[in-house]
Design a protein around this motif. Structure first.
Motif, PDB file in Angstrom:
ATOM      1  N   ILE A  37      62.647  14.053 -26.272  1.00  0.00           N
ATOM      2  CA  ILE A  37      63.377  12.869 -26.734  1.00  0.00           C
ATOM      3  C   ILE A  37      63.380  11.811 -25.640  1.00  0.00           C
ATOM      4  CG2 ILE A  37      64.862  14.171 -28.304  1.00  0.00           C
ATOM      5  CD1 ILE A  37      66.992  14.189 -26.115  1.00  0.00           C
ATOM      6  N   PHE A  38      63.713  10.594 -26.025  1.00  0.00           N
ATOM      7  CA  PHE A  38      63.802   9.545 -25.015  1.00  0.00           C
ATOM      8  C   PHE A  38      64.719   8.430 -25.492  1.00  0.00           C
ATOM      9  CE2 PHE A  38      60.691   7.712 -27.805  1.00  0.00           C
ATOM     10  CZ  PHE A  38      60.733   6.330 -27.608  1.00  0.00           C
ATOM     11  N   GLU A  39      65.128   7.609 -24.557  1.00  0.00           N
ATOM     12  CA  GLU A  39      65.860   6.375 -24.814  1.00  0.00           C
ATOM     13  C   GLU A  39      65.319   5.308 -23.874  1.00  0.00           C
ATOM     14  OE1 GLU A  39      68.422   5.230 -26.838  1.00  0.00           O
ATOM     15  OE2 GLU A  39      68.191   7.071 -27.994  1.00  0.00           O
ATOM     16  N   THR A  40      65.316   4.069 -24.337  1.00  0.00           N
ATOM     17  CA  THR A  40      64.891   2.952 -23.500  1.00  0.00           C
ATOM     18  C   THR A  40      65.940   1.859 -23.582  1.00  0.00           C
ATOM     19  OG1 THR A  40      62.578   3.458 -24.025  1.00  0.00           O
ATOM     20  CG2 THR A  40      63.035   1.329 -23.008  1.00  0.00           C
ATOM     21  N   MET A  41      66.336   1.349 -22.424  1.00  0.00           N
ATOM     22  CA  MET A  41      67.361   0.310 -22.387  1.00  0.00           C
ATOM     23  C   MET A  41      66.996  -0.732 -21.353  1.00  0.00           C
ATOM     24  SD  MET A  41      70.356   2.476 -20.461  1.00  0.00           S
ATOM     25  CE  MET A  41      69.759   4.036 -21.161  1.00  0.00           C
ATOM     26  N   LEU A  42      67.696  -1.838 -21.393  1.00  0.00           N
ATOM     27  CA  LEU A  42      67.495  -2.927 -20.447  1.00  0.00           C
ATOM     28  C   LEU A  42      68.601  -2.879 -19.396  1.00  0.00           C
ATOM     29  CD1 LEU A  42      65.637  -5.473 -20.080  1.00  0.00           C
ATOM     30  CD2 LEU A  42      67.438  -6.762 -21.239  1.00  0.00           C
ATOM     31  N   ALA A  43      68.237  -3.080 -18.139  1.00  0.00           N
ATOM     32  CA  ALA A  43      69.213  -3.239 -17.071  1.00  0.00           C
ATOM     33  C   ALA A  43      69.130  -4.671 -16.555  1.00  0.00           C
ATOM     34  CB  ALA A  43      68.956  -2.251 -15.936  1.00  0.00           C
ATOM     35  N   VAL A  44      70.265  -5.298 -16.384  1.00  0.00           N
ATOM     36  CA  VAL A  44      70.329  -6.675 -15.895  1.00  0.00           C
ATOM     37  C   VAL A  44      71.226  -6.689 -14.659  1.00  0.00           C
ATOM     38  CG1 VAL A  44      70.917  -9.068 -16.436  1.00  0.00           C
ATOM     39  CG2 VAL A  44      70.034  -7.555 -18.235  1.00  0.00           C
TER      40      VAL A  44
END
Length: 284
Positions: A37-44
């Protein structure tokens, strides 16, 4: 620039690894079978956006696969380590991955931090409607198909994108075999309708076997506060053409406006796009 941090029981904050060197065994079932499984997110500015929503969806996907993964606090510490090692105050892509690992060895889990791909945003999209090959009730009838889990088995999704691009389009909206609008290969579908001055934001039904979108969920919460009415399908292709705007939304590309479907123009609204983009930007 890519930073890798493996989740390691011996190192509470994670183990930094050299992304330029081999790190996985070829027998890892994430590679040999796409079993993970995986998740992708944005970091700012060093802060991951919608972190708790992504961790919750990661746990839900793990449950669907009966995959034992580290707890959320362990992931959070590894993410902090990876972002500190990246040492970048701009926008970064944070990817969480867990595989079933090598036979009898247990799960392999890591955090990957990298740059946002160049040219990912700002374009209007032409999309194709492609039949996913399942009807809209398959998720209830066949849970072993993992329709609502974010698994590593993305070969079909990527094949759909390649098919679209080979036919002059940018992206895809999947439909079910019984004619319902589903989702994009890496995004959630949104439409807007403005009726008697009231703005409605609508997305397909989750029960149709689509992945619950973290960005869609956050946008819906912000839109509700801004006075929008919200709805969950069911949607059919005719609804896309009858709308006052169609978008694909995801955690890294954010909100992307659709300008044509199967070569036919759909309504575009710079005003609605600007308003919704502002709401997306406001969500942390």
């Amino acid at each position: 620039m890519t930073v890798l941090v493996f989740l390691d029981p011996a190192r509470p904050d994670g183990r930094i690894a050299d992304a330029a060197q081999p790190q996985l065994m070829v027998t890892d079932t994430g590679i040999t079978r796409g079993d993970g499984i995986f998740e992708t997110m944005l970091a700012v500015n060093g802060a991951p956006r919608k972190l708790q929503a992504h961790l919750a969806r990661l746990a839900t996907s793990a449950d669907a696969l009966e995959l034992k993964i580290p707890s959320s606090d362990v992931w959070e510490r590894a993410i902090t380590t990876a972002l500190a090692a990246a040492d970048d105050d701009g926008e970064l892509v944070v990817k969480l991955v867990a595989t079933r690992g090598e036979p009898e060895a247990g799960a392999t889990a890591w955090v990957q931090v990298s740059a946002v791909p160049v040219g990912l945003r700002g374009q209007r999209l032409s999309v194709l409607l492609l039949d996913r090959g399942y009807d809209s009730t398959v998720a209830q009838r066949a849970p072993w198909l993992l329709m609502g889990a974010k698994t590593l088995s993305y070969a079909v999704n990527m094949a759909a994108v390649r098919y679209a691009r080979s036919h002059g389009a940018d992206d895809v909206i999947f439909t079910s075999s019984d004619g319902k609008v589903l989702e994009g290969p890496t995004s959630t579908v949104l439409i807007a309708r403005v009726i008697d001055g009231v703005k409605h934001l609508i997305t397909p039904q989750l029960e149709s076997g689509i992945l619950p979108g973290t960005s869609q969920g956050a946008l819906f919460a912000a839109a509700r506060e801004a006075g929008w009415d919200l709805g969950y399908g069911p949607l059919v292709p005719e609804d896309l053409f009858a709308s006052d705007g169609v978008w694909l939304i995801s955690s890294v590309r954010l909100l992307a406006e659709v300008e044509s479907i199967d070569g036919k123009p759909v309504t575009v609204s710079p005003e609605l796009t600007a308003e919704l983009s502002g709401l997306v930007a406001s969500v942390s």
